[in-house]
Write a protein that holds these residues in place. Structure first.
Motif, mmCIF file in Angstrom:
data_model
loop_
_atom_site.group_PDB
_atom_site.id
_atom_site.type_symbol
_atom_site.label_atom_id
_atom_site.label_comp_id
_atom_site.label_asym_id
_atom_site.label_seq_id
_atom_site.Cartn_x
_atom_site.Cartn_y
_atom_site.Cartn_z
ATOM 1 N N LYS A 94 28.726 9.718 -8.223
ATOM 2 C CA LYS A 94 27.878 8.409 -8.201
ATOM 3 C C LYS A 94 26.621 8.726 -9.248
ATOM 4 O O LYS A 94 26.165 9.990 -8.934
ATOM 5 N N THR B 190 24.117 1.545 -10.237
ATOM 6 C CA THR B 190 24.799 2.726 -9.784
ATOM 7 C C THR B 190 26.250 2.766 -10.474
ATOM 8 O O THR B 190 27.008 1.898 -10.206
ATOM 9 N N TYR B 191 26.477 3.705 -11.025
ATOM 10 C CA TYR B 191 27.882 4.005 -11.495
ATOM 11 C C TYR B 191 28.594 4.914 -10.579
ATOM 12 O O TYR B 191 28.152 5.776 -10.059
ATOM 13 N N GLU B 192 29.932 4.584 -10.352
ATOM 14 C CA GLU B 192 30.781 5.231 -9.395
ATOM 15 C C GLU B 192 32.163 5.350 -10.046
ATOM 16 O O GLU B 192 32.627 4.429 -10.589
ATOM 17 N N VAL C 47 30.514 12.662 -1.657
ATOM 18 C CA VAL C 47 30.448 12.035 -3.041
ATOM 19 C C VAL C 47 29.240 12.878 -3.804
ATOM 20 O O VAL C 47 28.278 13.110 -3.012
ATOM 21 N N VAL D 134 26.244 12.866 -5.764
ATOM 22 C CA VAL D 134 25.238 11.803 -6.449
ATOM 23 C C VAL D 134 24.167 12.489 -7.127
ATOM 24 O O VAL D 134 23.485 13.397 -6.879
ATOM 25 N N GLN E 61 34.362 12.565 -6.519
ATOM 26 C CA GLN E 61 33.894 11.384 -6.469
ATOM 27 C C GLN E 61 32.455 11.479 -7.019
ATOM 28 O O GLN E 61 31.828 12.312 -6.454
#
Ligand SMILES: [Cu+2]
Length: 351
Positions: free
Chosen positions: A123, A165-167, A80, A82, A121
């Motif tokens: 985050k 936190t946006y994912e 992911v 980040v 992906q």
């Protein structure tokens, strides 16, 4: 007789409108209850209402960076990507001698560019160091509803000192933005906006030599105080910004003769800007992030960019010299009424 008939008709129409069940006739409160938890929301929860207060904050310091919209670095955790953002108010120089109070992501206007590849992906950890709540909206990106950043409707506002936190999975490929969705009338105009690019999985075969993201906004700076500019009397802007700067402090683009230039122009303020290029015409290759099929690409020298829109334009630099890109509303090429200024930048075509 005819007169009486017309009067009757008018009276029937008036009654029909007053008792209409058409949702379009409903007031705001009813519209809200149709899509949100019943009885849980008011306009003030949504961050509604105009603020005509100057932009302030606690411990406002001068910005440590001078250029906004630069790529934000990230770390990889279990595949992911980040990213970290912090909202805070800083003193931001838009022009030599003109420094505004700006609400920022990571201390710059625009905030840092998030650039990822389709399918990544992602985050994004957002820490709120404003004195006000906030949320982040990923404008044009196909995120899950809970990540859409609409206060109260899809998430609780991020309170001062809190983190959210946006994912999401980055899609589709294209030119996007992210911005505050809380008291947008204040926070977006005060600087809480930034570029977001989703690159294609298969890299472009012939990427242009120049690929620049230009975010256009407006601000009202008066008596040493900064106000969010609005299209309403007394609140209209007197400074106009490309990537957080007014001409002559806007960036200069340099390109070699024969090379291709791509500009991703995004309007994030509250005004429409017909952006005009001197010299060769350009093609509109993408609108709001989505590619325009070649046969449908308009050839133009002026494109009106309305709030929320993005246009990707491309052309080949065929003639050397200093060529100008500017808004064709002359008031928007002034700094506090003095020309030249505002929404202008130079494109230097060299041998
Ligand atoms: Cu303009």
């Amino acid at each position: 007789m005819k007169k009486i008939f017309i009067l009757m008709l008018i009276s029937i129409l008036v009654t029909a409108c007053a008792t209409s069940n058409n949702p379009m006739d409903m007031g705001n409160d009813n519209m809200m209850n149709m899509t949100a938890t019943p009885g849980s929301m008011t306009m003030s929860d949504m961050g509604g209402g105009h603020s005509m207060e100057p932009i302030t904050g606690t411990n406002i310091e001068p910005a440590t960076e001078n250029v906004g919209g630069q790529p934000l670095s990230f770390r990889e955790e279990n595949g992911v990507k980040v990213f970290e953002l912090t909202t805070k108010v800083v003193q931001w120089e838009i022009l030599d001698g003109v420094t505004i109070n700006a609400m920022t992501y990571n201390g710059t206007v625009p905030g840092p560019m998030i650039r990822v590849t389709e399918g990544d992906q992602v985050k994004i950890i957002v820490k709120n160091e404003l004195d006000a709540p906030t949320t982040v909206h990923w404008h044009g990106v196909e995120v899950p509803n809970a990540m859409d950043g609409v206060p109260v409707m899809t998430q609780d506002p991020i309170q001062p000192g809190e983190t959210f936190t946006y994912e999401f999975t980055a899609k589709p490929t294209g030119t996007y933005m992210y911005h505050s969705h809380y008291e947008s009338d204040t926070q977006v105009l005060a600087g809480l906006y930034a570029p977001l690019i989703i690159d294609p999985i298969i890299p472009e075969e012939n990427p242009p030599a120049v690929d620049e993201f230009l975010m256009i906004s407006e601000v009202l700076f008066m008596g040493g105080q900064t106000f969010p500019a609005m299209p309403m009397g007394g609140m209209e802007p007197n400074y106009f910004l490309i990537n957080g700067k007014a001409f002559p402090n806007t960036q200069t683009i340099t390109v070699k003769k024969g090379e291709t230039v791509r500009l991703r122009i995004a309007a994030i303020g509250q005004f429409i800007h017909p952006m005009h290029l001197h010299g060769p015409a350009f093609k509109i290759v993408a609108t709001d992030g989505h590619p325009v099929p070649e046969g449908a690409q308009l050839t133009k020298d002026t494109v009106s960019v309305a709030p929320g829109e993005r246009y990707d334009i491309e052309w080949i630099a065929t003639e050397t010299g200093q060529w100008m890109l500017h808004c064709h509303i002359p008031h928007h090429t002034t700094n506090n009424g003095e020309e030249p200024g505002g929404l202008m930048l130079m494109i230097n075509v060299i041998e």
